[in-house]
Write a protein that holds these residues in place. Sequence first.
Motif, PDB file in Angstrom:
ATOM      1  N   GLU A  71       0.893  -1.310  -0.053  1.00  0.00           N
ATOM      2  CA  GLU A  71       0.159  -0.071  -0.005  1.00  0.00           C
ATOM      3  C   GLU A  71       0.842   1.124   0.105  1.00  0.00           C
ATOM      4  O   GLU A  71       0.685   2.161  -0.791  1.00  0.00           O
ATOM      5  CB  GLU A  71      -0.956  -0.014   1.335  1.00  0.00           C
TER       6      GLU A  71
ATOM      7  N   SER B  28      -4.615 -11.627  -4.894  1.00  0.00           N
ATOM      8  CA  SER B  28      -6.115 -10.962  -4.489  1.00  0.00           C
ATOM      9  C   SER B  28      -5.428  -9.841  -3.602  1.00  0.00           C
ATOM     10  O   SER B  28      -6.258  -8.783  -3.988  1.00  0.00           O
ATOM     11  CB  SER B  28      -6.639 -12.166  -3.774  1.00  0.00           C
ATOM     12  N   GLU B  29      -4.208  -9.793  -2.908  1.00  0.00           N
ATOM     13  CA  GLU B  29      -3.926  -8.516  -2.420  1.00  0.00           C
ATOM     14  C   GLU B  29      -3.740  -7.432  -3.272  1.00  0.00           C
ATOM     15  O   GLU B  29      -4.104  -6.382  -2.953  1.00  0.00           O
ATOM     16  CB  GLU B  29      -2.692  -8.669  -1.687  1.00  0.00           C
TER      17      GLU B  29
ATOM     18  N   LYS C 271      -4.881  -7.196  -6.268  1.00  0.00           N
ATOM     19  CA  LYS C 271      -6.100  -6.760  -6.875  1.00  0.00           C
ATOM     20  C   LYS C 271      -6.833  -5.503  -5.934  1.00  0.00           C
ATOM     21  O   LYS C 271      -7.318  -4.834  -6.517  1.00  0.00           O
ATOM     22  CB  LYS C 271      -7.120  -7.931  -7.130  1.00  0.00           C
ATOM     23  N   ARG C 272      -6.815  -6.243  -4.985  1.00  0.00           N
ATOM     24  CA  ARG C 272      -7.630  -5.132  -3.688  1.00  0.00           C
ATOM     25  C   ARG C 272      -7.134  -3.808  -3.881  1.00  0.00           C
ATOM     26  O   ARG C 272      -7.768  -2.787  -3.809  1.00  0.00           O
ATOM     27  CB  ARG C 272      -7.643  -6.071  -2.507  1.00  0.00           C
TER      28      ARG C 272
ATOM     29  N   ALA D 299      -7.226  -1.844  -7.313  1.00  0.00           N
ATOM     30  CA  ALA D 299      -8.438  -1.698  -8.201  1.00  0.00           C
ATOM     31  C   ALA D 299      -8.911  -0.185  -7.954  1.00  0.00           C
ATOM     32  O   ALA D 299      -9.251   0.301  -9.320  1.00  0.00           O
ATOM     33  CB  ALA D 299      -9.544  -2.402  -7.246  1.00  0.00           C
TER      34      ALA D 299
END
Length: 262
Positions: free
Chosen positions: A16, A42-43, A45-46, A49
């Motif tokens: 992040e 998945s991390e 993508k999240r 996004a």
Amino acid sequence: MKFACQEGLAVGKSLEEKLDGLAEAGYEGIEFWGSNLGERASEIKRLTANHSVKPSSICAGFRGCPVDADKHEREIASEDMHTLLKVAGDLGMTGLIMVPIFGGPRIPDLSPLANAIDLEKDLFTKLCEEWGQTAAKAGTCLLIEPLNRYETHLIRTLQDGVDICERVGNPHVKIMADFFHMSIEEQNISAAIRSAGRHIVHVHLADSNRQMPGLGHTDFKAGFAALKEIGYTGYMALECGNPDPNKQNGLARSASYLKMQM
Ligand code: LER
Ligand code: MN
């Protein structure tokens, strides 16, 4: 053209923080190393996004060597390539960067039947046909990366990569152009880019000494003009040393320098 940066060069403890730092410094993409990337999909993508920094590409990270004499080495490399191409497609990336072999040949010279180079190229072409089908299904590209002579003997110029693409004949098998390697192998970087134009879908950025662009003697203005001529609109990912003691300032300075060369 959009500037991207390899994850390892980005500043921050978490993904992040790295994404925020890259956005602040003027980048729109992030390139990941491939090993175990599926576990992070998945991390990624999240976090991307709704972020201005998007996943641009995967840089290698597969096990084994696809043109090794040992069948097991070839099989694990090929298996990982299929897996990573699916991850690249899932993350909406331009593609998966791959170098077929580092160093010298690992298969024997069988001349006069066939020399090692011809065997390697035939084998690599066959594998690119298989990977190309997976890339097409996943909606991404296999990106062949030519490297300089001190790192590989096989695919060294953009034209070497184009020859493989043309043998394969699948629009999902393309090349990427790395300014550092081009500064060693190409007679004229701009001419090489213009001539390989139809097949270039990704770029790596480093100066002639593999430091941040602006710290060596590569003429990025001329190279970017050639990329504009071929209608290039893809990512250009930083892959270089950052000698600035303040790494975040170094990234921002590099982005400003690169924008001035466009
Ligand atoms: C290695 O020199 C390089 O440029 C990397 O992109 C290879 O994957
Ligand atoms: Mn590179």
